[in-house]
Motif scaffolding. Structure first.
Motif, mmCIF file in Angstrom:
data_model
loop_
_atom_site.group_PDB
_atom_site.id
_atom_site.type_symbol
_atom_site.label_atom_id
_atom_site.label_comp_id
_atom_site.label_asym_id
_atom_site.label_seq_id
_atom_site.Cartn_x
_atom_site.Cartn_y
_atom_site.Cartn_z
ATOM 1 N N LEU A 104 0.816 -1.213 0.000
ATOM 2 C CA LEU A 104 0.000 0.000 0.000
ATOM 3 C C LEU A 104 0.848 1.261 0.000
ATOM 4 C CD1 LEU A 104 -2.849 -0.944 2.524
ATOM 5 C CD2 LEU A 104 -2.788 -1.234 0.038
ATOM 6 N N ILE A 105 1.941 1.257 0.756
ATOM 7 C CA ILE A 105 2.817 2.428 0.808
ATOM 8 C C ILE A 105 4.112 2.048 1.506
ATOM 9 C CG2 ILE A 105 2.074 3.328 3.068
ATOM 10 C CD1 ILE A 105 2.104 6.160 1.808
ATOM 11 N N SER A 106 5.181 2.716 1.148
ATOM 12 C CA SER A 106 6.439 2.654 1.891
ATOM 13 C C SER A 106 6.788 4.076 2.293
ATOM 14 C CB SER A 106 7.569 2.063 1.035
ATOM 15 O OG SER A 106 7.338 0.697 0.764
ATOM 16 N N GLY A 107 7.155 4.251 3.551
ATOM 17 C CA GLY A 107 7.438 5.608 3.989
ATOM 18 C C GLY A 107 7.854 5.688 5.439
ATOM 19 N N LYS A 108 7.610 6.842 6.031
ATOM 20 C CA LYS A 108 8.016 7.130 7.405
ATOM 21 C C LYS A 108 6.782 7.301 8.272
ATOM 22 C CE LYS A 108 9.158 11.311 8.590
ATOM 23 N NZ LYS A 108 9.870 12.608 8.756
ATOM 24 N N LEU A 109 6.828 6.708 9.460
ATOM 25 C CA LEU A 109 5.735 6.903 10.408
ATOM 26 C C LEU A 109 5.803 8.337 10.912
ATOM 27 C CD1 LEU A 109 3.407 5.394 11.784
ATOM 28 C CD2 LEU A 109 4.941 4.942 13.683
ATOM 29 N N ALA A 110 4.825 9.138 10.496
ATOM 30 C CA ALA A 110 4.876 10.578 10.748
ATOM 31 C C ALA A 110 4.035 11.018 11.932
ATOM 32 C CB ALA A 110 4.419 11.330 9.494
ATOM 33 N N ASP A 111 3.035 10.235 12.292
ATOM 34 C CA ASP A 111 2.173 10.628 13.412
ATOM 35 C C ASP A 111 1.552 9.373 14.003
ATOM 36 O OD1 ASP A 111 0.957 12.342 15.211
ATOM 37 O OD2 ASP A 111 -0.789 12.696 13.936
ATOM 38 N N GLY A 127 4.337 -1.417 19.000
ATOM 39 C CA GLY A 127 5.745 -1.178 18.701
ATOM 40 C C GLY A 127 5.973 -0.059 17.706
ATOM 41 N N LEU A 128 4.905 0.562 17.232
ATOM 42 C CA LEU A 128 5.046 1.661 16.279
ATOM 43 C C LEU A 128 5.667 2.874 16.963
ATOM 44 C CD1 LEU A 128 1.587 1.404 14.464
ATOM 45 C CD2 LEU A 128 3.817 0.712 13.555
ATOM 46 N N ARG A 129 6.614 3.509 16.276
ATOM 47 C CA ARG A 129 7.304 4.674 16.816
ATOM 48 C C ARG A 129 7.479 5.722 15.711
ATOM 49 N NH1 ARG A 129 6.159 1.956 20.465
ATOM 50 N NH2 ARG A 129 7.433 1.166 22.206
ATOM 51 N N TYR A 130 7.452 6.975 16.117
ATOM 52 C CA TYR A 130 7.650 8.073 15.166
ATOM 53 C C TYR A 130 8.999 7.908 14.458
ATOM 54 C CZ TYR A 130 8.528 12.761 13.374
ATOM 55 O OH TYR A 130 8.824 13.816 12.558
ATOM 56 N N GLY A 131 8.986 8.095 13.155
ATOM 57 C CA GLY A 131 10.212 8.072 12.373
ATOM 58 C C GLY A 131 10.577 6.723 11.793
ATOM 59 N N GLN A 132 9.894 5.658 12.190
ATOM 60 C CA GLN A 132 10.208 4.342 11.635
ATOM 61 C C GLN A 132 9.984 4.324 10.126
ATOM 62 O OE1 GLN A 132 7.494 2.115 14.120
ATOM 63 N NE2 GLN A 132 9.158 1.095 15.217
ATOM 64 N N ARG A 133 10.879 3.639 9.415
ATOM 65 C CA ARG A 133 10.714 3.431 7.972
ATOM 66 C C ARG A 133 9.948 2.129 7.781
ATOM 67 N NH1 ARG A 133 12.717 8.379 8.828
ATOM 68 N NH2 ARG A 133 13.543 9.304 6.897
ATOM 69 N N VAL A 134 8.751 2.246 7.268
ATOM 70 C CA VAL A 134 7.860 1.094 7.241
ATOM 71 C C VAL A 134 7.216 0.928 5.866
ATOM 72 C CG1 VAL A 134 7.339 1.337 9.705
ATOM 73 C CG2 VAL A 134 5.841 2.421 8.008
ATOM 74 N N THR A 135 6.703 -0.269 5.656
ATOM 75 C CA THR A 135 5.883 -0.576 4.484
ATOM 76 C C THR A 135 4.598 -1.219 4.978
ATOM 77 O OG1 THR A 135 7.755 -0.844 2.975
ATOM 78 C CG2 THR A 135 5.706 -1.981 2.389
ATOM 79 N N VAL A 136 3.487 -0.850 4.369
ATOM 80 C CA VAL A 136 2.192 -1.415 4.745
ATOM 81 C C VAL A 136 1.768 -2.396 3.660
ATOM 82 C CG1 VAL A 136 -0.202 -0.940 5.355
ATOM 83 C CG2 VAL A 136 1.587 0.721 5.941
ATOM 84 N N LEU A 137 1.521 -3.637 4.078
ATOM 85 C CA LEU A 137 1.083 -4.695 3.172
ATOM 86 C C LEU A 137 -0.355 -5.083 3.494
ATOM 87 C CD1 LEU A 137 4.205 -7.073 3.317
ATOM 88 C CD2 LEU A 137 3.728 -5.269 1.639
#
Length: 355
Positions: free
Chosen positions: A236-243, A310-320
């Protein structure tokens, strides 16, 4: 030769359960530690199929219930499954013959290895969800129309509570109240069935499936691509956890997570709605995936699943996201665990049509 869960299987099982947990089901790490310890102390755990059990064999579905943020700190001990098994034997007049995970997703998929080893029982290669769900009635047995007329719960203090609910919805309400009173973490058995009754009422092969998912990325040159292919998932997206907004209320971890796209996804934003698990993914007002299909957040480099707590601000993540078991797409399945069951005013659309 009978299949067995060995020490070498635990890591793969934990990785796979984390992926199938869609953010919930509890952290896999305490369960993996408990499973390894139990295997060392009690031996490898036989992994059995339904046709390997006598028709009248009692199957004991076990799971932790509560808020994952609490269960991470208040870990189950070794006596809780024993207390539940003893209560089940008192009620039925015979002991359980096998343990089953109520939900394969998250820690609830790994910890049953420890519970089965502690009880000296095999683990059934099946579960009641094919993923993780936050509420007690969201199980395949409820969808199959089996009465939810017995729940046995225990906590870390040693309290044992037996509930005789009139249906699955009351089972959730009463069990949740007991769980909150116990500090939002307890061990629970419900839908204790014979092997004959399990046929067609549980989702078979899910323990083996979790191990296969966990093994898929071992040594992979591109873990994310490998995992995506193994699951048949859509990225769905790859990016940074912003909020991230998260709170524990009513025995659940609730909140929202916002991912801002990076690289090829720069300029895009995806929001996840959370109730223990990731329930709905929305981009620019358009739903990209929804429960009961599976939505999981993974580390973009390692493809390791990240639980909601375990989600934290700034993590580089991908949503599947990928399709759920067909059982959940039936009318009763959607009534039980579709978007409207969680209060979302939307009709279910399969992920393969909207992602």
């Amino acid at each position: 030769m009978q299949a067995r869960i060995t020490l070498e299987d635990v890591a793969a099982l934990a990785r796979g359960c984390a992926v199938l947990g869609t953010g919930g089901g509890g952290d896999v790490r305490p369960g993996a530690i408990a499973a390894r310890r139990a295997i060392r102390e009690h031996g490898e755990v036989p992994l059995v199929t339904l046709d390997e059990l006598p028709d009248d064999a009692l199957v004991l579905p076990l799971s932790g219930i509560g808020a994952p943020t609490v269960s991470n700190e208040m870990v189950h001990g070794t006596d809780e499954p024993v207390r539940i098994a003893e209560e089940i034997e008192r009620i039925f007049g015979r002991p359980p013959a096998a343990v089953m995970s109520s939900e394969i997703g998250g820690g609830n998929g790994v910890a049953p290895v420890a519970w089965a080893a502690r009880l000296g029982l095999p683990l059934l290669d099946a579960d009641a969800m094919g993923r993780a769900f936050p509420e007690v009635q969201m199980v395949s047995m409820y969808v199959a129309g089996i009465p939810a007329n017995l729940v046995v719960m225990t906590d870390v203090v040693g309290n044992v509570v037996t509930i005789r609910p009139i249906d699955g919805l009351w089972s959730e309400q009463i069990a949740r109240a007991v769980c909150v009173a116990a500090g939002s973490s307890a061990l629970m058995a419900d839908y204790v069935l014979t092997a004959r009754e399990c046929a067609g009422a549980v989702i078979e092969g899910t323990v083996s499936r979790a191990i296969a998912v966990g093994r898929a990325t071992e040594g992979a040159a591109d873990p994310l691509a490998t995992l995506t292919a193994e699951l048949g998932a859509v990225r769905l997206i790859s990016g940074k956890l912003a909020d991230l907004e998260r709170r524990t209320t009513g025995g659940f971890a609730r909140g929202t997570a916002t991912i801002e796209g990076t690289g090829d996804d720069r300029g895009r934003t995806l929001t996840l709605e959370i109730q223990n698990e990731n329930l709905v993914a929305v981009e620019d007002g358009r739903v990209r995936a929804m429960v009961p299909d599976l939505i999981t957040v993974v580390d973009s480099q390692t493809a390791t699943a990240i639980q909601t707590e375990g989600l934290r601000y700034g993590q580089r993540v991908t949503v599947l996201a990928w399709p759920c078991d067909p059982l959940w797409r039936t009318p009763k399945g959607l009534e039980t665990a579709g978007p409207r069951a969680f209060g979302y005013d939307m009709d279910y659309l399969p992920v393969e049509k909207i992602a």
